[in-house]
Design a protein around this motif. Sequence first.
Motif, PDB file in Angstrom:
ATOM      1  N   ASP A  71       0.829  -1.207   0.000  1.00 58.30           N
ATOM      2  CA  ASP A  71       0.000   0.000   0.000  1.00 58.30           C
ATOM      3  C   ASP A  71       0.868   1.264   0.000  1.00 58.30           C
ATOM      4  OD1 ASP A  71       1.014  -0.372   2.512  1.00 58.30           O
ATOM      5  OD2 ASP A  71      -0.811   0.177   3.568  1.00 58.30           O
ATOM      6  N   SER A  72       1.949   1.241  -0.781  1.00 56.99           N
ATOM      7  CA  SER A  72       2.840   2.404  -0.805  1.00 56.99           C
ATOM      8  C   SER A  72       2.241   3.525  -1.662  1.00 56.99           C
ATOM      9  CB  SER A  72       4.208   2.012  -1.360  1.00 56.99           C
ATOM     10  OG  SER A  72       4.091   1.564  -2.691  1.00 56.99           O
ATOM     11  N   ASP A  73       2.582   4.757  -1.327  1.00 56.10           N
ATOM     12  CA  ASP A  73       2.151   5.914  -2.114  1.00 56.10           C
ATOM     13  C   ASP A  73       3.175   6.261  -3.191  1.00 56.10           C
ATOM     14  OD1 ASP A  73      -0.272   6.620  -0.584  1.00 56.10           O
ATOM     15  OD2 ASP A  73       1.166   6.959   1.041  1.00 56.10           O
ATOM     16  N   LEU A  74       4.415   5.951  -2.918  1.00 54.85           N
ATOM     17  CA  LEU A  74       5.486   6.248  -3.872  1.00 54.85           C
ATOM     18  C   LEU A  74       6.329   4.998  -4.062  1.00 54.85           C
ATOM     19  CD1 LEU A  74       5.089   9.047  -2.124  1.00 54.85           C
ATOM     20  CD2 LEU A  74       7.229   9.650  -3.185  1.00 54.85           C
ATOM     21  N   LYS A  75       6.793   4.816  -5.299  1.00 53.23           N
ATOM     22  CA  LYS A  75       7.595   3.631  -5.569  1.00 53.23           C
ATOM     23  C   LYS A  75       8.498   3.920  -6.765  1.00 53.23           C
ATOM     24  CE  LYS A  75       7.010  -1.268  -6.640  1.00 53.23           C
ATOM     25  NZ  LYS A  75       6.065  -2.356  -6.885  1.00 53.23           N
ATOM     26  N   ALA A  76       9.733   3.467  -6.695  1.00 47.32           N
ATOM     27  CA  ALA A  76      10.607   3.584  -7.859  1.00 47.32           C
ATOM     28  C   ALA A  76      11.662   2.492  -7.809  1.00 47.32           C
ATOM     29  CB  ALA A  76      11.275   4.959  -7.907  1.00 47.32           C
ATOM     30  N   GLU A  77      12.099   2.113  -8.986  1.00 50.38           N
ATOM     31  CA  GLU A  77      13.159   1.115  -9.073  1.00 50.38           C
ATOM     32  C   GLU A  77      14.399   1.735  -9.681  1.00 50.38           C
ATOM     33  OE1 GLU A  77      11.643  -2.370 -11.074  1.00 50.38           O
ATOM     34  OE2 GLU A  77       9.911  -2.351  -9.722  1.00 50.38           O
ATOM     35  N   GLY A  78      15.548   1.331  -9.174  1.00 49.41           N
ATOM     36  CA  GLY A  78      16.797   1.884  -9.672  1.00 49.41           C
ATOM     37  C   GLY A  78      17.775   0.781 -10.025  1.00 49.41           C
ATOM     38  N   TYR A  79      18.638   1.084 -10.960  1.00 50.76           N
ATOM     39  CA  TYR A  79      19.620   0.096 -11.425  1.00 50.76           C
ATOM     40  C   TYR A  79      20.952   0.792 -11.650  1.00 50.76           C
ATOM     41  CZ  TYR A  79      21.838  -3.334 -14.508  1.00 50.76           C
ATOM     42  OH  TYR A  79      22.712  -4.225 -15.074  1.00 50.76           O
ATOM     43  N   HIS A  98       9.872  12.498   8.083  1.00 50.96           N
ATOM     44  CA  HIS A  98      10.248  13.755   7.423  1.00 50.96           C
ATOM     45  C   HIS A  98       9.326  14.026   6.234  1.00 50.96           C
ATOM     46  CE1 HIS A  98      13.877  14.843   9.604  1.00 50.96           C
ATOM     47  NE2 HIS A  98      14.112  13.550   9.722  1.00 50.96           N
ATOM     48  N   THR A  99       9.191  15.295   5.889  1.00 50.06           N
ATOM     49  CA  THR A  99       8.376  15.655   4.725  1.00 50.06           C
ATOM     50  C   THR A  99       9.154  15.336   3.454  1.00 50.06           C
ATOM     51  OG1 THR A  99       9.271  17.887   4.565  1.00 50.06           O
ATOM     52  CG2 THR A  99       7.353  17.588   6.009  1.00 50.06           C
ATOM     53  N   LEU A 100       8.425  15.294   2.342  1.00 52.79           N
ATOM     54  CA  LEU A 100       9.090  15.003   1.062  1.00 52.79           C
ATOM     55  C   LEU A 100      10.139  16.066   0.741  1.00 52.79           C
ATOM     56  CD1 LEU A 100       6.083  13.783  -1.124  1.00 52.79           C
ATOM     57  CD2 LEU A 100       7.750  12.423   0.156  1.00 52.79           C
ATOM     58  N   GLY A 101       9.842  17.317   1.063  1.00 54.40           N
ATOM     59  CA  GLY A 101      10.803  18.396   0.823  1.00 54.40           C
ATOM     60  C   GLY A 101      12.077  18.193   1.634  1.00 54.40           C
ATOM     61  N   GLU A 102      11.906  17.813   2.890  1.00 56.60           N
ATOM     62  CA  GLU A 102      13.065  17.557   3.752  1.00 56.60           C
ATOM     63  C   GLU A 102      13.883  16.385   3.233  1.00 56.60           C
ATOM     64  OE1 GLU A 102      11.078  19.081   7.997  1.00 56.60           O
ATOM     65  OE2 GLU A 102      11.054  16.943   7.465  1.00 56.60           O
ATOM     66  N   ILE A 103      13.183  15.378   2.744  1.00 61.51           N
ATOM     67  CA  ILE A 103      13.890  14.198   2.230  1.00 61.51           C
ATOM     68  C   ILE A 103      14.726  14.588   1.003  1.00 61.51           C
ATOM     69  CG2 ILE A 103      13.617  11.915   1.172  1.00 61.51           C
ATOM     70  CD1 ILE A 103      11.056  11.607   2.914  1.00 61.51           C
ATOM     71  N   GLN A 104      14.142  15.412   0.134  1.00 64.11           N
ATOM     72  CA  GLN A 104      14.891  15.808  -1.068  1.00 64.11           C
ATOM     73  C   GLN A 104      16.109  16.651  -0.716  1.00 64.11           C
ATOM     74  OE1 GLN A 104      11.652  17.012  -3.935  1.00 64.11           O
ATOM     75  NE2 GLN A 104      12.574  15.303  -5.024  1.00 64.11           N
ATOM     76  N   THR A 105      15.981  17.475   0.311  1.00 66.48           N
ATOM     77  CA  THR A 105      17.133  18.245   0.787  1.00 66.48           C
ATOM     78  C   THR A 105      18.224  17.294   1.294  1.00 66.48           C
ATOM     79  OG1 THR A 105      15.675  20.032   1.453  1.00 66.48           O
ATOM     80  CG2 THR A 105      17.871  20.034   2.415  1.00 66.48           C
ATOM     81  N   ARG A 106      17.773  16.274   2.036  1.00 63.36           N
ATOM     82  CA  ARG A 106      18.712  15.298   2.579  1.00 63.36           C
ATOM     83  C   ARG A 106      19.438  14.556   1.446  1.00 63.36           C
ATOM     84  NH1 ARG A 106      21.311  16.006   6.846  1.00 63.36           N
ATOM     85  NH2 ARG A 106      21.662  14.217   8.189  1.00 63.36           N
ATOM     86  N   VAL A 107      18.692  14.223   0.395  1.00 66.60           N
ATOM     87  CA  VAL A 107      19.286  13.520  -0.749  1.00 66.60           C
ATOM     88  C   VAL A 107      20.385  14.385  -1.367  1.00 66.60           C
ATOM     89  CG1 VAL A 107      18.886  12.640  -3.092  1.00 66.60           C
ATOM     90  CG2 VAL A 107      17.267  12.089  -1.270  1.00 66.60           C
ATOM     91  N   SER A 108      20.110  15.686  -1.521  1.00 69.16           N
ATOM     92  CA  SER A 108      21.131  16.511  -2.176  1.00 69.16           C
ATOM     93  C   SER A 108      22.321  16.738  -1.246  1.00 69.16           C
ATOM     94  CB  SER A 108      20.530  17.810  -2.715  1.00 69.16           C
ATOM     95  OG  SER A 108      20.411  18.761  -1.716  1.00 69.16           O
ATOM     96  N   GLU A 109      22.077  16.781   0.070  1.00 71.26           N
ATOM     97  CA  GLU A 109      23.196  16.872   1.015  1.00 71.26           C
ATOM     98  C   GLU A 109      24.052  15.611   0.974  1.00 71.26           C
ATOM     99  OE1 GLU A 109      21.099  19.782   4.355  1.00 71.26           O
ATOM    100  OE2 GLU A 109      21.180  17.624   4.694  1.00 71.26           O
ATOM    101  N   PHE A 110      23.372  14.472   0.840  1.00 71.41           N
ATOM    102  CA  PHE A 110      24.115  13.216   0.776  1.00 71.41           C
ATOM    103  C   PHE A 110      24.944  13.137  -0.509  1.00 71.41           C
ATOM    104  CE2 PHE A 110      24.444   8.642  -0.276  1.00 71.41           C
ATOM    105  CZ  PHE A 110      25.239   8.264   0.797  1.00 71.41           C
ATOM    106  N   ARG A 111      24.362  13.646  -1.603  1.00 66.89           N
ATOM    107  CA  ARG A 111      25.100  13.671  -2.865  1.00 66.89           C
ATOM    108  C   ARG A 111      26.356  14.550  -2.710  1.00 66.89           C
ATOM    109  NH1 ARG A 111      21.112  15.267  -6.620  1.00 66.89           N
ATOM    110  NH2 ARG A 111      20.405  13.155  -7.002  1.00 66.89           N
ATOM    111  N   ASP A 112      26.193  15.676  -2.029  1.00 66.05           N
ATOM    112  CA  ASP A 112      27.340  16.558  -1.769  1.00 66.05           C
ATOM    113  C   ASP A 112      28.414  15.845  -0.935  1.00 66.05           C
ATOM    114  OD1 ASP A 112      26.218  18.609  -3.182  1.00 66.05           O
ATOM    115  OD2 ASP A 112      25.570  19.758  -1.423  1.00 66.05           O
ATOM    116  N   THR A 128      17.144   6.955  -6.398  1.00 65.55           N
ATOM    117  CA  THR A 128      15.926   6.230  -6.746  1.00 65.55           C
ATOM    118  C   THR A 128      14.727   6.791  -5.981  1.00 65.55           C
ATOM    119  OG1 THR A 128      17.221   4.236  -7.152  1.00 65.55           O
ATOM    120  CG2 THR A 128      14.861   3.935  -6.856  1.00 65.55           C
ATOM    121  N   LEU A 129      14.906   7.005  -4.690  1.00 67.53           N
ATOM    122  CA  LEU A 129      13.830   7.573  -3.884  1.00 67.53           C
ATOM    123  C   LEU A 129      13.502   8.988  -4.357  1.00 67.53           C
ATOM    124  CD1 LEU A 129      11.941   7.142  -1.449  1.00 67.53           C
ATOM    125  CD2 LEU A 129      13.665   8.260  -0.038  1.00 67.53           C
ATOM    126  N   ASN A 130      14.537   9.729  -4.709  1.00 65.55           N
ATOM    127  CA  ASN A 130      14.346  11.096  -5.196  1.00 65.55           C
ATOM    128  C   ASN A 130      13.476  11.111  -6.455  1.00 65.55           C
ATOM    129  OD1 ASN A 130      15.034  13.715  -4.337  1.00 65.55           O
ATOM    130  ND2 ASN A 130      16.399  13.956  -6.089  1.00 65.55           N
TER     131      ASN A 130
END
Length: 152
Positions: A30-38, A85-99, A136-138
């Motif tokens: 029952d997920s709201d968001l889903k993505a697959e990465g390779y 966390h909110t989706l906005g916060e998660i996306q910020t975290r993703v870009s910080e992790f990329r950095d 992938t989550l992003n």
Amino acid sequence: MSTTHPLDGMYQEILLEHSRDPHNFGEMNDSDLKAEGYNPLCGDKICMQLKLSTDEKAQSVRFKGEACSICMASASILTDEIQNHTLGEIQTRVSEFRDLMQGKKSPDDFDGDISSLAGVRNFPVRIKCALLPWTTLNEAIDRHTEKRKEGV
Ligand code: ZN
């Protein structure tokens, strides 16, 4: 000559623990968001799922996949990191992790297990392994936000 494994070093134990016994591993129906990465460089395959609370925060997150130990550990750490966390916060975290992975941030800027992944930077070919769950989550979040804009 010595050979070095990406998981050697001061953070080895934390990463090994996560890869051996990953947190939030599994599937939900029952997920709201889903993505697959390779990641073709290594062969990592991963599927990220996220369920949102009524106030649009990450209520639960699951991942599954066939991936190397760095990718598994990174996914496990990611799922711990984003709960509530909110989706906005998660996306910020993703870009910080990329950095962090690209050397633009220091591990000292991060709390908890996330900083243990900084050691992977010494193995450029493995950086994509660590990044895969995050990108992938992003993508899943981008798609979700896009859909909402279109009013679907
Ligand atoms: Zn990998």
